[in-house]
Design an enzyme around this catalytic site. Structure first.
Site, PDB file in Angstrom:
ATOM      1  CG  HIS A  94      -0.172   0.132   2.536  1.00  0.00           C
ATOM      2  ND1 HIS A  94       0.507  -0.938   3.097  1.00  0.00           N
ATOM      3  CD2 HIS A  94       0.006   1.171   3.397  1.00  0.00           C
ATOM      4  CE1 HIS A  94       1.063  -0.573   4.236  1.00  0.00           C
ATOM      5  NE2 HIS A  94       0.787   0.719   4.445  1.00  0.00           N
ATOM      6  CG  ASP A  96       1.583   5.298   4.651  1.00  0.00           C
ATOM      7  OD1 ASP A  96       1.169   4.144   4.850  1.00  0.00           O
ATOM      8  OD2 ASP A  96       2.699   5.703   5.027  1.00  0.00           O
ATOM      9  CG  HIS A 247       5.008   1.080   3.095  1.00  0.00           C
ATOM     10  ND1 HIS A 247       4.483   2.221   2.526  1.00  0.00           N
ATOM     11  CD2 HIS A 247       4.433   0.993   4.327  1.00  0.00           C
ATOM     12  CE1 HIS A 247       3.637   2.791   3.364  1.00  0.00           C
ATOM     13  NE2 HIS A 247       3.578   2.055   4.461  1.00  0.00           N
ATOM     14  NE  ARG A 261       3.083   6.183  10.114  1.00  0.00           N
ATOM     15  CZ  ARG A 261       2.075   5.347   9.849  1.00  0.00           C
ATOM     16  NH1 ARG A 261       2.319   4.198   9.242  1.00  0.00           N
ATOM     17  NH2 ARG A 261       0.855   5.633  10.224  1.00  0.00           N
TER      18      ARG A 261
END
Length: 282
Positions: A94, A96, A247, A261
């Site tokens: 995917h 993000d 990723h 993150r």
């Protein structure tokens, strides 16, 4: 001197010659950005930084994108703390938040704690996914748009025990239509821009045509020659371009894995002049 050591031929490089605990000069920022655009995902090893230093580094490259579903206040740090990741959503290829009106430009993910084995992350080159399609399929994709919808990923999260109001989330982020082929605002290269987590159908095609083409386009990113795989260590930070990569978080562990993150939006000078955010939601 900042140096980039490619990890594979087509994607990924390890960075040396920089200390992320310290503020960067403008020259260092520009050099890292150049390497990031070239290699699409950068790996910084042995960078034992804190959250404040993490955010400061991220702010060199874009404005902070606050996590869509974060419930613990306004901190830009999104903590990914998992022991049972299977089916959480990260274990699908995917980009993000492609359901957002303007998807984030990139993310900077830092390893804090690892299981004794497993927990790698993989990235794939979305430029190559487009460029290796045959010319007739490229021309077809150039003309297509696709619907991106948050519903399926939210249903998975809710089934795993997360406390989300599906109707509220669907109202906030209704399905949105965007091009199947994205033109990168900074490099001008075309990238395939569909993914398993969010893309539900190709607008201009019939149901039967969707059944044939959409799964093929989504699965095309899985070719090993487009990919790089990172074995994390505490103190490793990965910085990827959400516009040119997808990723996949490998869900092969049952011990605690804790990652921090920070996600960033493009500065105005690096934003799409036209692209995936332009079609209206439907």
């Amino acid at each position: 001197m900042i140096e980039f050591k490619p990890v594979t031929r087509h994607i990924g490089a390890e960075v040396s010659g920089v200390d992320l605990r310290k503020p960067l000069s403008e020259g260092e920022v520009q050099e890292i950005r150049r390497g990031w655009l070239e290699h699409k995902v950068l790996f910084f090893r042995d960078q034992h930084i804190n959250d404040e230093e993490h955010v400061r580094f991220a702010e060199n490259f874009g404005s902070i994108n606050h996590p869509a579903f974060k419930k613990d206040g306004g901190s830009p740090i999104h903590v990914l703390d998992q022991t049972d990741p299977k089916g959480e959503g990260g274990d699908e290829w995917h980009s993000d938040n492609t359901f957002e009106p303007v998807p984030p430009m990139g993310s900077l993910l830092r390893c804090v704690q690892l299981p004794s084995v497993g927990g790698d992350t993989m990235w794939a080159n979305s430029y190559l996914a487009y460029e290796t399609l045959s010319p007739p399929i490229q021309r077809l994709c150039d003309e297509l748009t696709a619907i991106h919808d948050i519903t399926a990923s939210m249903k998975k999260a809710i089934s795993k025990g997360h406390d989300f109001d599906l109707a509220e989330i669907q109202a906030k982020w209704p399905p949105i239509e965007r091009p199947v082929v994205r033109v990168h605002a900074e490099t001008g290269r075309k990238a395939l821009f569909v993914n398993r987590a969010s893309t539900t159908r190709l607008v201009q095609l019939s149901d039967r045509e969707n059944e044939a083409l959409l799964p093929y386009l989504i699965d095309h990113i899985r070719s090993p020659e487009y990919q790089v795989r990172l074995k994390w260590q505490p103190g490793t930070l990965a910085f990827w371009d959400n516009r040119s990569t997808q990723h996949y978080a490998v869900a092969d562990y049952t011990e605690r894995r804790r990652m921090h993150r920070v996600t960033v939006n493009a500065f105005p000078e690096h934003a799409d002049a036209q692209g995936p955010e332009e079609p209206e939601a439907r």
